[in-house]
Design a protein around this motif. Structure first.
Motif, PDB file in Angstrom:
ATOM      1  N   ALA A 414     -82.544  10.049   7.615  1.00  0.00           N
ATOM      2  CA  ALA A 414     -83.362  11.164   8.092  1.00  0.00           C
ATOM      3  C   ALA A 414     -83.305  12.325   7.110  1.00  0.00           C
ATOM      4  N   PHE A 415     -82.122  12.650   6.637  1.00  0.00           N
ATOM      5  CA  PHE A 415     -81.982  13.744   5.675  1.00  0.00           C
ATOM      6  C   PHE A 415     -82.749  13.429   4.388  1.00  0.00           C
ATOM      7  N   ASP A 416     -82.617  12.207   3.930  1.00  0.00           N
ATOM      8  CA  ASP A 416     -83.266  11.842   2.663  1.00  0.00           C
ATOM      9  C   ASP A 416     -84.789  11.901   2.764  1.00  0.00           C
ATOM     10  N   ILE A 417     -85.336  11.726   3.986  1.00  0.00           N
ATOM     11  CA  ILE A 417     -86.767  11.929   4.191  1.00  0.00           C
ATOM     12  C   ILE A 417     -87.075  13.425   4.226  1.00  0.00           C
ATOM     13  N   GLU A 418     -86.304  14.171   5.004  1.00  0.00           N
ATOM     14  CA  GLU A 418     -86.580  15.600   5.177  1.00  0.00           C
ATOM     15  C   GLU A 418     -86.449  16.364   3.867  1.00  0.00           C
ATOM     16  N   TYR A 419     -85.438  16.036   3.069  1.00  0.00           N
ATOM     17  CA  TYR A 419     -85.186  16.766   1.829  1.00  0.00           C
ATOM     18  C   TYR A 419     -85.538  15.938   0.594  1.00  0.00           C
ATOM     19  N   TRP A 420     -86.447  15.004   0.756  1.00  0.00           N
ATOM     20  CA  TRP A 420     -86.971  14.203  -0.342  1.00  0.00           C
ATOM     21  C   TRP A 420     -87.558  15.147  -1.381  1.00  0.00           C
ATOM     22  N   LEU A 421     -87.225  14.932  -2.620  1.00  0.00           N
ATOM     23  CA  LEU A 421     -87.720  15.816  -3.683  1.00  0.00           C
ATOM     24  C   LEU A 421     -89.238  15.784  -3.777  1.00  0.00           C
ATOM     25  N   LEU A 422     -89.839  14.634  -3.452  1.00  0.00           N
ATOM     26  CA  LEU A 422     -91.299  14.560  -3.468  1.00  0.00           C
ATOM     27  C   LEU A 422     -91.904  15.407  -2.351  1.00  0.00           C
ATOM     28  N   GLU A 423     -91.253  15.429  -1.185  1.00  0.00           N
ATOM     29  CA  GLU A 423     -91.716  16.300  -0.104  1.00  0.00           C
ATOM     30  C   GLU A 423     -91.526  17.762  -0.487  1.00  0.00           C
ATOM     31  N   GLU A 424     -90.411  18.068  -1.140  1.00  0.00           N
ATOM     32  CA  GLU A 424     -90.160  19.440  -1.579  1.00  0.00           C
ATOM     33  C   GLU A 424     -91.232  19.887  -2.567  1.00  0.00           C
ATOM     34  N   ALA A 425     -91.609  18.996  -3.474  1.00  0.00           N
ATOM     35  CA  ALA A 425     -92.657  19.339  -4.438  1.00  0.00           C
ATOM     36  C   ALA A 425     -93.978  19.613  -3.722  1.00  0.00           C
ATOM     37  N   LYS A 426     -94.260  18.840  -2.668  1.00  0.00           N
ATOM     38  CA  LYS A 426     -95.480  19.066  -1.890  1.00  0.00           C
ATOM     39  C   LYS A 426     -95.424  20.434  -1.214  1.00  0.00           C
ATOM     40  N   LEU A 427     -94.266  20.789  -0.666  1.00  0.00           N
ATOM     41  CA  LEU A 427     -94.119  22.097  -0.020  1.00  0.00           C
ATOM     42  C   LEU A 427     -94.305  23.228  -1.017  1.00  0.00           C
ATOM     43  N   GLN A 428     -93.799  23.041  -2.213  1.00  0.00           N
ATOM     44  CA  GLN A 428     -93.913  24.088  -3.227  1.00  0.00           C
ATOM     45  C   GLN A 428     -95.358  24.289  -3.686  1.00  0.00           C
TER      46      GLN A 428
END
Length: 700
Positions: A414-428
């Motif tokens: 769950a953490f690895d999905i929530e804090y996935w670097l690809l998701e973080e890049a999308k948020l940025q």
């Protein structure tokens, strides 16, 4: 129509009279929109579809195989043709030669732009390889609750075999990405007769070589799961049975109206948050059930559910039998703080050296026994959709726990999905929030020209707006126009007489349930009257004072109550009048009431300052266009006072101003926006004249 005696069947919406005239990409869009139109098939933004199409290469003129696949961030139910990414299949296959293994799979996303066909600007999603490497031409990936209930069961593999035999395979949990695409390809090659696969804790893939066949296969496979669950769980008591009795609808909304501003105040430290309330049957069944706390603590399973709802919800310590709301409100801060501490501990347990910093540690979902579910997010649409996703999760828990044992995602996964670097890049990459994002505004007199213009200005800057007015017909029209321009999520209306304490309190209660609280009050309800003092009746005098003085007092008093409960500050804007500062002939009642408004604002500015509640005044003059008070008698009376008609009156007002300009509703809206926005964060007790210049109305 698919046949089923057990449950309402999914509808086969495919119409060959429409589809036969379509190209393959158009059929893909048609199929996607049909699938996304039923939330039993997939949730908002969840799942994706694809088609492999032969097209002319714009460079060589030769035929090329092109993958059309839903791009990043789209929704299959509402997307258009520009929502698809297009990629050369030969280049996607060539990516296998540069893949360095599971440890490096995220870097493969950076190669996807090199595969773009026809310079398509739509970014490809991380699910692209999952579609590219399935040999069949058409692929559907959906998130139906019934199939996820299978996927999230402890005996997921066995249940898949029991329900589908060899027609649908099963793969263990794997985070979406390049490696899972290779797993799907391997499965297809080893099981050429299979028509799809259930992904553990995730969802369903189905495939075919024809668009209609793929669509109808997807429906049939989902329907089969729905029918199977209906038969297997017909005599099962969901969630261990009820231990709380649900309150009636009015009582539920009353509790929510008190809880939501308090929660909102606790969770809006980083940005203003907007709330959503859901007391649907599915939610009420869950929040009142014996197994609710156990299941809620397990979190959600499907990655799409988890990303929207966080690791787990916060269960509010409300007991509908005891009615312990006051105690709950007193202890709510401790509950929220405990959730934050648990979330930060979860982050510390699971973080990697390169993990993004911890994000907002507050819960998204709040479960209230006997009452319903509250969700908070950065905007109304996200709060609503987060609630919808948790309802999906509830449906999954109901099915999985009834036939097996429900399993949430393991904490580290769950953490690895929530804090996935690809998701973080999308948020940025997300655009900067608008200046009033997350703010909630109440505009009285909202059906008139000035009120509607202010509402539109606030909505354009990201606010949610509640229109309040005593005229139901005009209120409905204004609401429809603003919802058409800005969307249904962000506009609400309430019939309100500002002179009625009960009506005002009810309006704020409704606003709290709809959006979570209030940040901005625009007190704009108004009338106008004109009569020589000898002809001014007590009734006329009282009517002016009731609406323009008492009404402003009542809506402000209620705003103060909610703003103090939130403890987030706020902005109150009085739309007064030049006549509050400058006397006008034959308008003693009106001018005196407007002067009362201005002095009330000064008093409230003194009282609100320590709580960060700012109170300011906008003084318009002669806003004729779109203003309801310039309809009927007031217009005739003022024209008579100055010896002219309507057209002449507007010309007279323009010429008497120092700047020789007409004042429009949009001009008042701009001033009201200034006082609502952070640009005036250090302004309170002020008066801003928007009158094109009138020396008699100078404040000092």
């Amino acid at each position: 129509m698919l046949k089923s005696a057990a449950v309402k069947p999914l509808e086969n919406g495919w119409d060959n009279t429409i589809a036969d005239a379509m190209s393959e990409p158009e059929k893909l869009l048609y199929r996607s929109n049909l699938l996304g139109s039923d939330k039993r098939i997939t949730n908002f933004g969840g799942g994706n579809t694809s088609a492999k199409v032969i097209q002319k290469d714009p460079l060589t003129g030769k035929d090329a195989e092109v993958l059309w696949v839903k791009g990043s961030g789209g929704d299959v139910g509402t997307m258009k043709m520009d929502g698809f990414s297009t990629l050369y299949m030969d280049k996607l296959r060539a990516l296998k030669s540069v893949y360095r293994g599971l440890e490096f799979e995220d870097e493969m996303v950076g190669y996807l732009p090199h595969c773009t066909f026809n310079l398509n600007p739509r970014a490809a999603s991380i699910d692209t390889p999952l579609h590219a490497y399935v040999p069949q031409k058409h692929v559907d990936h959906m998130h139906p609750d019934a199939v996820i209930a299978i996927a999230a069961s402890k005996t997921s593999k066995e249940l898949t075999q029991e329900i589908y035999g060899d027609e649908i395979g099963w793969l263990p949990w794997k985070r979406p990405g390049y490696e899972l695409g290779l797993w799907l390809e391997k499965f297809c090659l080893e099981n050429p007769d299979a028509k799809g696969v259930v992904l553990e804790s995730h969802g369903l893939f189905t495939w075919a070589d024809d668009a209609q066949e793929c669509y109808e296969l997807t429906l049939r496979i989902i329907q089969k799961a729905m029918d199977w669950f209906a038969e297997r769980t017909a005599d099962v008591t969901p969630f261990g049975g009820a231990i709380h009795q649900n309150l009636d609808a009015d009582a539920r909304r009353g509790i929510a109206a008190k809880l939501m501003p308090a929660i909102r105040g606790f969770v809006s430290g980083n940005q203003h948050m907007v709330g959503h309330f859901d007391d649907s049957d599915a939610v009420l069944e869950f929040v009142g059930a014996k197994d609710m706390r156990r299941l809620a603590a397990l979190g959600t399973s499907c990655p799409d559910h988890f990303l929207r709802t966080k690791i787990c919800p916060l269960v509010v310590d409300f007991d509908p039998a005891k009615g312990n709301l006051d105690a709950v409100l007193d202890n709510l801060g401790e509950q929220v703080a405990a959730y934050r501490a648990d979330y930060e501990a979860y982050y510390d347990r699971c973080k990697h050296p390169n993990s993004p910093p911890v994000r907002d540690p507050n819960a998204v979902v709040y479960l209230v026994p006997g009452v319903g579910m509250i969700t908070f997010a950065k905007d109304k649409a996200t709060a609503r959709i987060s609630g919808e996703f948790y309802v999906n999760a509830i449906n999954v828990m109901r099915g999985a726990d009834a036939v097996s044992e429900y399993c949430g995602l393991p904490e580290q996964e769950a953490f690895d999905i929530e804090y996935w670097l690809l998701e973080e890049a999308k948020l940025q990459r997300m655009p900067k929030p608008k200046s009033l994002a997350g703010r909630v505004a109440l505009v009285t007199g909202g059906a008139g020209g000035i009120g509607a213009a202010i509402a539109a200005r606030y909505l354009s800057e990201g606010a949610c707006v509640v229109l309040a007015d005593i005229d139901q017909g005009n209120l409905d029209k204004a609401k429809a126009q603003l919802q058409g321009a800005f969307g249904a999520d962000v506009v609400r209306s309430v019939l309100m007489d500002v002179t009625s304490e009960d009506a005002v309190a009810n309006a704020y209660s409704q606003m709290a349930v709809e959006f979570g609280g209030v940040d901005i009050l625009v007190s704009n309800a108004g009338i106008a009257s004109s009569a020589p003092i000898e002809e001014t009746t007590v009734e006329l005098w009282d009517r002016n004072m009731d609406i323009l003085s008492k009404g402003y007092f009542l809506v402000s008093r209620e705003a103060f109550k909610v703003m103090r409960r939130q403890d987030m500050g706020g902005s109150i804007v009085f739309i007064a009048s030049k006549n509050g500062l400058a006397a006008s002939p034959n308008a003693a009642a009106y001018c005196t009431a407007k002067a009362s408004e201005i002095h009330l604002a000064r008093c409230l500015a003194l009282e609100g300052a320590e709580a960060g509640i700012r109170v300011n005044v906008v003084n318009p003059d002669a806003v004729l266009r779109g203003s309801k008070i310039w309809e009927g008698e007031w217009l005739e009376q003022r024209a008579s006072t100055y010896g002219t008609d309507k057209d002449g009156l507007e010309e007279m007002y323009r010429n008497r101003s120092m700047l020789k300009r007409s004042v429009l509703p949009e001009d008042i809206a701009e001033a009201a926006y200034f006082f609502a926005a952070d640009t005036s964060a250090k302004s309170t007790g002020n008066i801003l004249n928007v009158d094109a210049g009138n020396v008699q109305a100078f404040p000092r």
